[in-house]
Design a protein around this motif. Sequence first.
Motif, PDB file in Angstrom:
ATOM      1  N   SER A  19      53.139 -25.488  11.739  1.00  0.00           N
ATOM      2  CA  SER A  19      51.527 -26.409  11.332  1.00  0.00           C
ATOM      3  C   SER A  19      50.446 -26.223  11.466  1.00  0.00           C
ATOM      4  CB  SER A  19      51.700 -27.589  10.444  1.00  0.00           C
ATOM      5  OG  SER A  19      52.384 -28.825  11.285  1.00  0.00           O
ATOM      6  N   ASP A  20      50.210 -26.870  13.353  1.00  0.00           N
ATOM      7  CA  ASP A  20      48.969 -26.462  13.825  1.00  0.00           C
ATOM      8  C   ASP A  20      48.352 -25.574  13.484  1.00  0.00           C
ATOM      9  OD1 ASP A  20      48.695 -29.404  14.401  1.00  0.00           O
ATOM     10  OD2 ASP A  20      49.374 -28.864  16.573  1.00  0.00           O
ATOM     11  N   LEU A  21      48.925 -24.317  13.820  1.00  0.00           N
ATOM     12  CA  LEU A  21      48.187 -23.175  13.734  1.00  0.00           C
ATOM     13  C   LEU A  21      47.942 -22.189  12.350  1.00  0.00           C
ATOM     14  CD1 LEU A  21      48.045 -20.558  16.254  1.00  0.00           C
ATOM     15  CD2 LEU A  21      50.008 -19.800  16.072  1.00  0.00           C
ATOM     16  N   ASN A  22      48.790 -23.144  11.231  1.00  0.00           N
ATOM     17  CA  ASN A  22      48.955 -22.658  10.007  1.00  0.00           C
ATOM     18  C   ASN A  22      47.575 -23.328   9.446  1.00  0.00           C
ATOM     19  OD1 ASN A  22      51.027 -20.257   9.702  1.00  0.00           O
ATOM     20  ND2 ASN A  22      52.391 -21.800   9.630  1.00  0.00           N
ATOM     21  N   ARG A  23      47.443 -24.007  10.015  1.00  0.00           N
ATOM     22  CA  ARG A  23      46.353 -24.916   9.199  1.00  0.00           C
ATOM     23  C   ARG A  23      44.739 -24.459   9.305  1.00  0.00           C
ATOM     24  NH1 ARG A  23      48.108 -29.528  10.260  1.00  0.00           N
ATOM     25  NH2 ARG A  23      47.623 -30.058  12.459  1.00  0.00           N
ATOM     26  N   ILE A  24      45.280 -23.452  10.661  1.00  0.00           N
ATOM     27  CA  ILE A  24      43.580 -22.973  11.412  1.00  0.00           C
ATOM     28  C   ILE A  24      44.122 -21.295  10.598  1.00  0.00           C
ATOM     29  CG2 ILE A  24      43.563 -24.817  13.017  1.00  0.00           C
ATOM     30  CD1 ILE A  24      43.716 -22.611  14.981  1.00  0.00           C
ATOM     31  N   GLY A  25      44.699 -20.917  10.870  1.00  0.00           N
ATOM     32  CA  GLY A  25      45.035 -19.246  10.348  1.00  0.00           C
ATOM     33  C   GLY A  25      44.332 -19.077   8.455  1.00  0.00           C
ATOM     34  N   ARG A  26      44.076 -18.250   8.573  1.00  0.00           N
ATOM     35  CA  ARG A  26      43.607 -18.341   7.022  1.00  0.00           C
ATOM     36  C   ARG A  26      44.110 -16.129   6.905  1.00  0.00           C
ATOM     37  NH1 ARG A  26      39.158 -15.123   5.996  1.00  0.00           N
ATOM     38  NH2 ARG A  26      38.588 -15.076   7.910  1.00  0.00           N
ATOM     39  N   LEU A  27      44.356 -16.176   5.747  1.00  0.00           N
ATOM     40  CA  LEU A  27      45.263 -14.578   5.168  1.00  0.00           C
ATOM     41  C   LEU A  27      44.373 -13.692   4.889  1.00  0.00           C
ATOM     42  CD1 LEU A  27      48.127 -13.278   5.028  1.00  0.00           C
ATOM     43  CD2 LEU A  27      47.463 -13.825   2.349  1.00  0.00           C
ATOM     44  N   ARG A  28      44.354 -12.499   5.336  1.00  0.00           N
ATOM     45  CA  ARG A  28      42.846 -11.393   5.552  1.00  0.00           C
ATOM     46  C   ARG A  28      43.948 -10.642   4.888  1.00  0.00           C
ATOM     47  NH1 ARG A  28      38.299  -9.109   9.136  1.00  0.00           N
ATOM     48  NH2 ARG A  28      38.411  -7.532   7.900  1.00  0.00           N
ATOM     49  N   ARG A  29      43.606  -9.571   3.328  1.00  0.00           N
ATOM     50  CA  ARG A  29      44.015  -8.215   3.507  1.00  0.00           C
ATOM     51  C   ARG A  29      42.842  -6.697   4.004  1.00  0.00           C
ATOM     52  NH1 ARG A  29      43.782  -5.411  -0.614  1.00  0.00           N
ATOM     53  NH2 ARG A  29      45.883  -4.560  -0.656  1.00  0.00           N
ATOM     54  N   VAL A  30      43.317  -5.800   4.477  1.00  0.00           N
ATOM     55  CA  VAL A  30      42.202  -5.177   5.602  1.00  0.00           C
ATOM     56  C   VAL A  30      42.645  -3.531   4.360  1.00  0.00           C
ATOM     57  CG1 VAL A  30      41.392  -4.120   7.353  1.00  0.00           C
ATOM     58  CG2 VAL A  30      43.133  -6.822   7.542  1.00  0.00           C
ATOM     59  N   GLU A  31      41.756  -3.331   4.497  1.00  0.00           N
ATOM     60  CA  GLU A  31      42.556  -1.338   3.991  1.00  0.00           C
ATOM     61  C   GLU A  31      42.415  -0.354   5.203  1.00  0.00           C
ATOM     62  OE1 GLU A  31      42.129  -1.054   0.335  1.00  0.00           O
ATOM     63  OE2 GLU A  31      41.270  -3.567   0.531  1.00  0.00           O
ATOM     64  N   ARG A  32      43.166   0.621   4.699  1.00  0.00           N
ATOM     65  CA  ARG A  32      43.469   1.571   5.361  1.00  0.00           C
ATOM     66  C   ARG A  32      41.931   2.072   5.882  1.00  0.00           C
ATOM     67  NH1 ARG A  32      45.323   6.824   6.509  1.00  0.00           N
ATOM     68  NH2 ARG A  32      44.658   8.395   4.407  1.00  0.00           N
ATOM     69  N   GLY A  33      41.954   2.121   7.218  1.00  0.00           N
ATOM     70  CA  GLY A  33      40.432   2.687   7.778  1.00  0.00           C
ATOM     71  C   GLY A  33      39.639   1.098   8.307  1.00  0.00           C
ATOM     72  N   GLU A  34      39.847   0.797   7.656  1.00  0.00           N
ATOM     73  CA  GLU A  34      38.419  -0.897   8.322  1.00  0.00           C
ATOM     74  C   GLU A  34      39.203  -1.229   9.713  1.00  0.00           C
ATOM     75  OE1 GLU A  34      38.342  -4.887   6.129  1.00  0.00           O
ATOM     76  OE2 GLU A  34      39.313  -3.837   4.965  1.00  0.00           O
ATOM     77  N   THR A  35      38.194  -1.774  10.369  1.00  0.00           N
ATOM     78  CA  THR A  35      37.552  -1.985  11.677  1.00  0.00           C
ATOM     79  C   THR A  35      37.626  -3.141  11.906  1.00  0.00           C
ATOM     80  OG1 THR A  35      37.021   0.814  12.712  1.00  0.00           O
ATOM     81  CG2 THR A  35      36.708  -1.984  14.156  1.00  0.00           C
ATOM     82  N   ILE A  36      38.351  -4.161  12.260  1.00  0.00           N
ATOM     83  CA  ILE A  36      38.479  -5.680  12.156  1.00  0.00           C
ATOM     84  C   ILE A  36      37.600  -6.442  13.490  1.00  0.00           C
ATOM     85  CG2 ILE A  36      39.356  -5.862  10.565  1.00  0.00           C
ATOM     86  CD1 ILE A  36      42.178  -6.326  12.884  1.00  0.00           C
ATOM     87  N   ALA A  37      37.480  -5.123  14.438  1.00  0.00           N
ATOM     88  CA  ALA A  37      36.542  -6.048  15.410  1.00  0.00           C
ATOM     89  C   ALA A  37      35.998  -4.764  16.168  1.00  0.00           C
ATOM     90  CB  ALA A  37      37.944  -6.258  16.612  1.00  0.00           C
ATOM     91  N   TRP A  38      35.225  -4.406  17.199  1.00  0.00           N
ATOM     92  CA  TRP A  38      34.065  -3.855  17.075  1.00  0.00           C
ATOM     93  C   TRP A  38      34.447  -3.421  19.202  1.00  0.00           C
ATOM     94  CZ3 TRP A  38      33.480   0.694  14.646  1.00  0.00           C
ATOM     95  CH2 TRP A  38      33.220   0.608  13.044  1.00  0.00           C
ATOM     96  N   ALA A  39      34.517  -3.068  19.584  1.00  0.00           N
ATOM     97  CA  ALA A  39      33.806  -3.245  21.106  1.00  0.00           C
ATOM     98  C   ALA A  39      33.161  -3.151  21.462  1.00  0.00           C
ATOM     99  CB  ALA A  39      34.584  -2.100  21.652  1.00  0.00           C
TER     100      ALA A  39
END
Lengths: 225, 225
Positions: A19-39
């Motif tokens: 529950s600790d981890l879930n409390r800080i987590g947030r659901l997110r939908r991501v599109e095909r091709g989307e970059t969620i983190a950049w080098a």
Amino acid sequence: MCAVQEEALCGSLERRGLSDLNRIGRLRRVERGETIAWAGEESRNCANILSGLFKLSASTADGREQTVGLLYPADFVGRPYAPRTDYNVTALSEAEICVFPRPAFEETLESDSALEREFLRRTLTALDEARSRQLMLARQTAEQRIARFLLDMAKKMGGARPTPGGPRTFDLPLSRGAIADVLGLTIETVSRQMTKLKAARIIALPGGRAVTIIREAELRGLTAE
Amino acid sequence: MCAVQEEALCGSLERRGLSDLNRIGRLRRVERGETIAWAGEESRNCANILSGLFKLSASTADGREQTVGLLYPADFVGRPYAPRTDYNVTALSEAEICVFPRPAFEETLESDSALEREFLRRTLTALDEARSRQLMLARQTAEQRIARFLLDMAKKMGGARPTPGGPRTFDLPLSRGAIADVLGLTIETVSRQMTKLKAARIIALPGGRAVTIIREAELRGLTAE
DNA sequence: CGCCTTCTTGACTCCTGTCAAGTCCCGTGG
DNA sequence: CCACGGGACTTGACAGGAGTCAAGAAGGCG
């Protein structure tokens, strides 16, 4: 709440820690091709993959790309304990992720030793895999890489077998270009090798991104492992 | 007792924990060329490197070898939480290591969270490095690999600079064959590239395994990173 | 000094990359 | 329903970098 709870990182937790981890987590939908983190970007978030497929990639100065890992549901994304991330994380399909701020995730790791141990195990497994990919990239021929890739994908994707032990068909979740990036080849070489395997009747390509492995034993023989 | 205490894994420990780890550790001398762990073998021990250089390697079915990592003093050897190891660990020079039985090391990890955290950090760093080596093996030319390797080695080895900012000379701790294994090339290609850099007066090869980096900027330019 | 390993150099081959057309597939819109 | 368009994929011709095979040279150790 957590769709992949048994396998995912949070699945290793007992009720309380979870529950600790879930409390800080947030659901997110991501599109095909989307970059969620950049080098090169600041490493602000970490995440668990709930559904979908991601690639972890880097590129050379001259713009060619190399995928250094594929991430599946229940896999972890991000780099705790480092200010920046060295790799791009891009969705190869529609996906859902559970995002945590990195500092909060680090705190949770530190306060929950079961979680930390599980995370360590996963990191060790990822390290083994990265090293095994080094061997492939350095010493395997295009044919060996394709054979290994198809077998790996067949295992990951499951796929229907009309008759037990018989041919198995599944859809590749990657384009030819994405496969080339994973295997350290070019699109053309991937395509030619697939055509060659098809001509040898070891696989069939029924259309789209579907692949049928007709003679698995022969394919396995080509991996030379 | 621990010669590399500030940097090594055990150096991260407070007095108490440190003595725990030291109590179970046993000093061992290793000859050049000696293999202290074999791929496929049961993973019985872990170790810290006190002095010397090791390679972590795997081989293909047809006998060609690939080094997937180099291990320096203060680095960790072994694979906790796995019954078998997938890689050979071989000394490239005379060396000294501090050996722990794997189960005892795992217990110490679990009871000492500072040690565990430090070990996690190291594993994450090793993972980053393994991924960066994937990029090199997949997409860099022989010239780029050699240039990067020489610069990396110059940094690791230190080496004398007669004049500040001037040429730097150091001894490669690896044979041409070992370099080829690291870079995913052949001995001949390594040798030819070195000769080419020498002809371009970017480096000099004074004899033995010595290398002088004459024009570091040019060498860095060749890495294309 | 001589042997043996390591390193260098040469000639040649071949796999994969590059460049360039096509072809297929699928969704869109007429 | 079918023509159109564009991305993904396939195929071909060609070039080039690295591998392979084969001598020879250099270096280190007894």
